[in-house]
Write a protein that holds these residues in place. Structure first.
Motif, PDB file in Angstrom:
ATOM      1  N   UNK A  25       4.675  11.421  -0.244  1.00 15.57           N
ATOM      2  CA  UNK A  25       3.326  12.053  -1.717  1.00 15.57           C
ATOM      3  C   UNK A  25       2.297  12.197  -0.829  1.00 15.57           C
ATOM      4  N   UNK A  26       2.551  11.869   0.542  1.00 12.28           N
ATOM      5  CA  UNK A  26       1.047  11.173   1.472  1.00 12.28           C
ATOM      6  C   UNK A  26       0.227   9.948   0.540  1.00 12.28           C
ATOM      7  N   UNK A  27       0.887   9.463   0.201  1.00 15.22           N
ATOM      8  CA  UNK A  27       0.083   8.232  -0.404  1.00 15.22           C
ATOM      9  C   UNK A  27      -0.495   7.132   0.875  1.00 15.22           C
ATOM     10  N   UNK A  28      -1.807   6.573   1.160  1.00 14.75           N
ATOM     11  CA  UNK A  28      -2.039   5.966   1.611  1.00 14.75           C
ATOM     12  C   UNK A  28      -2.527   4.705   1.260  1.00 14.75           C
ATOM     13  N   UNK A  29      -2.052   4.323  -0.561  1.00 16.14           N
ATOM     14  CA  UNK A  29      -1.987   3.176  -0.058  1.00 16.14           C
ATOM     15  C   UNK A  29      -0.933   2.432  -1.914  1.00 16.14           C
ATOM     16  N   UNK A  32      10.686   0.182 -11.277  1.00 15.93           N
ATOM     17  CA  UNK A  32       9.068  -0.418 -11.246  1.00 15.93           C
ATOM     18  C   UNK A  32       8.924   0.724 -12.021  1.00 15.93           C
ATOM     19  N   UNK A  33       7.818   0.665 -12.496  1.00 16.35           N
ATOM     20  CA  UNK A  33       7.251   1.334 -13.095  1.00 16.35           C
ATOM     21  C   UNK A  33       5.491   2.218 -12.520  1.00 16.35           C
ATOM     22  N   UNK A  34       5.436   3.587 -11.476  1.00 14.58           N
ATOM     23  CA  UNK A  34       3.987   3.503 -11.016  1.00 14.58           C
ATOM     24  C   UNK A  34       3.744   5.150 -10.987  1.00 14.58           C
ATOM     25  N   UNK A  94      -4.447  -6.421  -5.814  1.00 16.38           N
ATOM     26  CA  UNK A  94      -3.648  -6.122  -4.458  1.00 16.38           C
ATOM     27  C   UNK A  94      -3.384  -4.665  -4.019  1.00 16.38           C
ATOM     28  N   UNK A  95      -3.189  -4.972  -2.876  1.00 15.50           N
ATOM     29  CA  UNK A  95      -3.864  -3.134  -2.146  1.00 15.50           C
ATOM     30  C   UNK A  95      -2.429  -3.488  -0.901  1.00 15.50           C
ATOM     31  N   UNK A 140      -0.222   3.304  -7.538  1.00 14.45           N
ATOM     32  CA  UNK A 140       0.169   2.457  -8.246  1.00 14.45           C
ATOM     33  C   UNK A 140       1.204   1.798  -9.016  1.00 14.45           C
ATOM     34  N   UNK A 141       1.841   0.735  -8.681  1.00 18.79           N
ATOM     35  CA  UNK A 141       2.721   0.519  -9.421  1.00 18.79           C
ATOM     36  C   UNK A 141       2.021  -0.844 -10.664  1.00 18.79           C
TER      37      UNK A 141
END
Lengths: 173, 173
Positions: free
Chosen positions: B119-123, B74-76, A156-157, B89-90
């Motif tokens: 953190x500049x994540x795009x997804x 929530x662990x990621x 899932x994204x 990533x969750x």
């Protein structure tokens, strides 16, 4: 064939970037690649890198038709399972087509497994496309399970505007 | 309902460990959990942690039937796309059943999105089980794509003896 697997250096990012595009073409999504070699240098060779990378290199006398000696790569990072602990995730595994069939892909894959084991990882994970039967068969032959088939996991994204919307909903501290 | 989302501290690992088991029971695989709170403390609170974690906390007067005030987590961790760059990533998102329906899950999810964006994540990615329609519907309603359905991605895993075999095949340096 004579080849060497080694950790990528910052200077390899141009080669890695070229092969990332080759792999995306193979995966039929070349227009999806937005990463430059400068971004790879920044994200992979900083204090807490976002990934690690191995490259496969052949001697000068075996260079590719276009003159390349770095002819394969495996890019990976560490993830975490709250059931089992440390894991290593193989984002990309690629060997240039003219060098396939020489065990270079297996060498890259098994080296990532070895590095993962040294870091006490209990899993090596990756994703493959449904239609990519050569790769699915390759991993299955090495003993991998397909979790989407056996356990029913879906990927899932959130990205783009949907990710922005989600972030904007976050409670204020 | 009055609740607070905050970064987990080492002292929260017992609560997180308890809820990891609750979530595994919900996912019908409780026998899969091999992680202790000591391992969470070691892997999440070291120099280069393997994960980060948020917890949801309610005031003492709203504690759970069994007396808990930390009632969700929530662990990621951070991953990397060679097409798009940094991603978050969750791994787990969980709220104790007696506290559901109060927006706590959404608050945890959107906070992870906000942290990722910083953190500049795009997804933001995650995995759900096929039969888990409440979760699939929840993520879809928030704008997530199901990549297994739309693009055909399968999750592949090596573990146990198969991982050992792979690591043992690695070329010697």
């Amino acid at each position: 064939m004579n080849f060497k697997i080694r950790c990528a250096a910052k200077e390899d990012c141009k080669d890695i970037s070229r092969m990332i595009m080759d792999l995306a073409i193979y995966e039929k999504m070349p227009d999806q690649v937005k990463i430059s070699h400068e971004e790879l240098e920044r994200d992979g060779f900083c204090q807490n890198p976002f990934f690690e990378c191995l490259v496969a290199e052949v001697p000068e006398e075996h260079k590719s038709n276009e003159g390349f000696t770095v002819i394969g790569y495996a890019l990976y990072f560490y993830t975490y399972s709250t059931w089992k602990g440390r894991a290593v995730y193989l984002e990309d595994l690629y060997v240039m087509s003219e060098f396939r069939g020489n065990g270079i892909g297996t060498a890259l894959l098994s080296k990532v497994a070895e590095i993962g084991k040294k870091k006490q990882c209990v899993r090596l994970q990756l994703s493959v496309l449904n239609w990519n039967t050569p790769s699915r068969d390759f991993y299955a032959a090495k003993g991998a399970q397909d979790l989407t088939v056996t356990e029913g996991w879906h990927a899932i994204r959130f990205d783009g505007q949907n990710l922005d919307n989600l972030a904007n909903e976050a409670p204020k501290d």
